[in-house]
Design an enzyme around this catalytic site. Sequence first.
Site, short mmCIF file in Angstrom:
data_model
loop_
_atom_site.label_atom_id
_atom_site.label_comp_id
_atom_site.label_asym_id
_atom_site.label_seq_id
_atom_site.Cartn_x
_atom_site.Cartn_y
_atom_site.Cartn_z
N CYS A 15 0.83 -1.20 0.00
CA CYS A 15 0.00 0.00 0.00
C CYS A 15 0.87 1.26 0.00
O CYS A 15 2.09 1.19 0.09
CB CYS A 15 -0.87 0.00 1.24
SG CYS A 15 0.11 0.12 2.76
N ALA B 143 3.25 1.60 2.87
CA ALA B 143 4.44 0.74 2.70
C ALA B 143 5.47 1.45 1.83
O ALA B 143 6.67 1.44 2.12
CB ALA B 143 4.05 -0.59 2.07
N ARG C 225 12.37 -5.61 5.89
CA ARG C 225 12.97 -5.31 4.59
C ARG C 225 14.49 -5.49 4.60
O ARG C 225 15.12 -5.53 3.57
CB ARG C 225 12.58 -3.90 4.18
CG ARG C 225 12.95 -3.50 2.76
CD ARG C 225 12.11 -2.32 2.37
NE ARG C 225 12.54 -1.65 1.18
CZ ARG C 225 13.13 -0.46 1.17
NH1 ARG C 225 13.37 0.20 2.30
NH2 ARG C 225 13.45 0.13 0.04
N HIS D 21 5.70 6.20 -2.70
CA HIS D 21 7.01 6.70 -3.11
C HIS D 21 6.89 8.18 -3.47
O HIS D 21 7.70 9.01 -3.07
CB HIS D 21 7.54 5.98 -4.35
CG HIS D 21 7.68 4.50 -4.21
ND1 HIS D 21 7.47 3.63 -5.25
CD2 HIS D 21 8.02 3.73 -3.14
CE1 HIS D 21 7.68 2.39 -4.85
NE2 HIS D 21 8.00 2.43 -3.57
FE1 CFM Z 1 12.73 0.12 -5.89
FE2 CFM Z 1 12.10 -2.23 -6.04
FE3 CFM Z 1 10.78 -0.50 -4.46
FE4 CFM Z 1 13.35 -1.25 -3.88
FE5 CFM Z 1 12.37 -3.14 -2.17
FE6 CFM Z 1 11.17 -4.12 -4.35
FE7 CFM Z 1 9.79 -2.44 -2.80
MO1 CFM Z 1 10.39 -4.80 -2.01
S1 CFM Z 1 14.08 -1.60 -5.81
S2 CFM Z 1 12.38 0.63 -3.81
S3 CFM Z 1 14.27 -2.06 -2.10
S4 CFM Z 1 10.83 -0.68 -6.55
S5 CFM Z 1 12.40 -5.06 -2.94
S6 CFM Z 1 11.71 -4.24 -6.55
S7 CFM Z 1 9.16 -4.14 -3.77
S8 CFM Z 1 10.70 -2.76 -0.98
S9 CFM Z 1 8.93 -0.52 -3.25
C1 HCA Z 2 6.73 -3.64 0.88
C2 HCA Z 2 8.10 -4.11 1.28
C3 HCA Z 2 8.58 -5.29 0.52
C4 HCA Z 2 7.78 -6.54 0.82
C5 HCA Z 2 8.49 -7.77 0.41
C6 HCA Z 2 7.71 -9.02 0.12
C7 HCA Z 2 10.06 -5.49 0.88
O1 HCA Z 2 6.37 -3.72 -0.29
O2 HCA Z 2 6.04 -3.18 1.73
O3 HCA Z 2 6.53 -8.97 -0.20
O4 HCA Z 2 8.35 -10.05 0.19
O5 HCA Z 2 10.88 -5.51 0.00
O6 HCA Z 2 10.35 -5.63 2.07
O7 HCA Z 2 8.51 -5.04 -0.87
#
Ligand code: CFM
Ligand code: HCA
Length: 533
Positions: A55, A58, A89, A187
């Site tokens: 969400c 997150a 994370r 983001h």
């Molecule tokens: Fe960029 Fe990602 Fe994301 Fe990420 Fe992550 Fe991710 Fe995420 Mo999980 S590189 S910041 S550090 S889009 S692994 S593929 S889903 S937290 S929002």
């Molecule tokens: C997030 C964080 C997450 C979740 C990872 C997962 C992460 O989206 O809130 O579903 O295994 O990287 O910690 O993407």
Amino acid sequence: MSVTEKDLERILEAYPAKVKRNRKKHILIKDSSQEPQEIEANTRTIPGIITNRGCAYAGCKGVVLGPLKDIVHITHGPVGCGYYSWLTRRNKAKTPPDGKNYLAYCVTTDMQEKDIVFGGEKKLAQVIDEVVEIFKPNAITISATCPVGLIGDDIQAVAKAAQEKHGIPVMGFNCEGYRGVSQSAGHHIANNGLLEWVVGKGEMTAAPAKYSINILGEYNIGGDSWEIHRILEEIGYHVIAVASGDGSYEDLKNAHVADLNLVQCHRSINYIAEMLEIKYGTPWLKVNFIGVEATCQSLRDMAQYFGDEELIKKTEEVIAKELARIEPILEQYRKICKGKTAFCFVGGSRGHHYQKLFEDLGIETVLAGYEFAHRDDYEGRQVIPHIKVDADSKNIPELHVEPDPKFFKLRISPEKAEELKKKIPLSYYAGMNVDMKDGHVIIDDMNHFETEEFIRILKPDIFASGIKDKYIPHKMGIPSKQLHNYDYSGPYAGFNGAVKFAQDVTAMFTNPAWNFIAPPWKGKPLLEGQLQK
Ligand code: CFM
Ligand code: HCA
């Protein structure tokens, strides 16, 4: 093994007609003769479908703000949101000499029914007072979760009053979970706040050293950014700030004086990169430090950008030294990995980035996708010139930024920056669709039903994704690697990261445990089959 249009039709047949029409637009079989292939992305998941998405909270608190270590991040809401975004994370941080690293704490207002009925503002103000008294952080963020928005607590007013009372920045983020269609909206909210309240607030007026850079969109999962730092520092770069892995409010305040912004994860940070370009004239360069080839290419692009002979020479020296060290090790692992196939389904950039690392080991990615990326992450910015085509950009207002002439004078002209971008191939952000091979599947917001169906057809040797779907392939006898938090491992970035990754996936391939699990299609009939008899 490949997926045909007929296979796709059969999978989609299981859906009601409307859902089928919707999902069809999110799945492509790569066909370079049809380029550019369009994919639908960043739209609402159909209710009832088991998605891997998160969400807006997150994306805002968990992803972008959370890793800033000298800030106490308060989750305003019932306890679950704070709890489930607490350390899972694996974004690591070193504690500086002043001891200001609060990442191990989970601070939440723990709203109760009474607060929902009568409002939670007083409780929030009290939590801020306690945080200042106990921790004395450099700054505080407040992230609102769903119920806060629904009952209408004015977190901005609370933040403003607390800031005046305590004399430290207190920043309110209205990142209620339901804003936007995924964490992507969060983001954007976090990027706007950081640019408004943090970047540019530092004392610096010029870059403190030669080749000063920021690393944007790098979150130090499993220690990735430490490995990237090691390489960059050896070449001679000076890193001012990282947004936001092992990052801090103190560093980020001065991010505006850097000569160049590197963009590792484009999805989560492109807004800041673009706003910095508009406001301070800092050009940005898309990089990828995941994979040996990709790391070398990114380092060469950076050297080209600065164009200094010495820097180009030093870059080549470091690359040669690192390759001489790691190649013989990787060669051992390649003997086992070569010829294997992978699924690579991650959030918004790793579904693309990790294909390079698999490729280094001789593993082909036969299906890849993103949970919440936008069309430009698939199709590339050459094809889609601006992100405004996307749903959450309509919901989250753009922050208005004006050019600051003081800083423009310090930099190369925008025309020169454009010219350089054309010379440096990676800086034009090519999306996932560009890199994948013909016949392979590209899928947006893949759900659990589709995961099983595609595994049955393609039978990959390794499944790379997150915690929510990790155990589907496990139960089917396929090793599954988390590419969000690297399970318990990492770093996977840079040269040392590639070795660690090779070691981990090889251990998975050679683990005899998989021989004891028979995938459903090899075993007895399923329960339904028995009952029908
Ligand atoms: Fe960029 Fe990602 Fe994301 Fe990420 Fe992550 Fe991710 Fe995420 Mo999980 S590189 S910041 S550090 S889009 S692994 S593929 S889903 S937290 S929002
Ligand atoms: C997030 C964080 C997450 C979740 C990872 C997962 C992460 O989206 O809130 O579903 O295994 O990287 O910690 O993407």
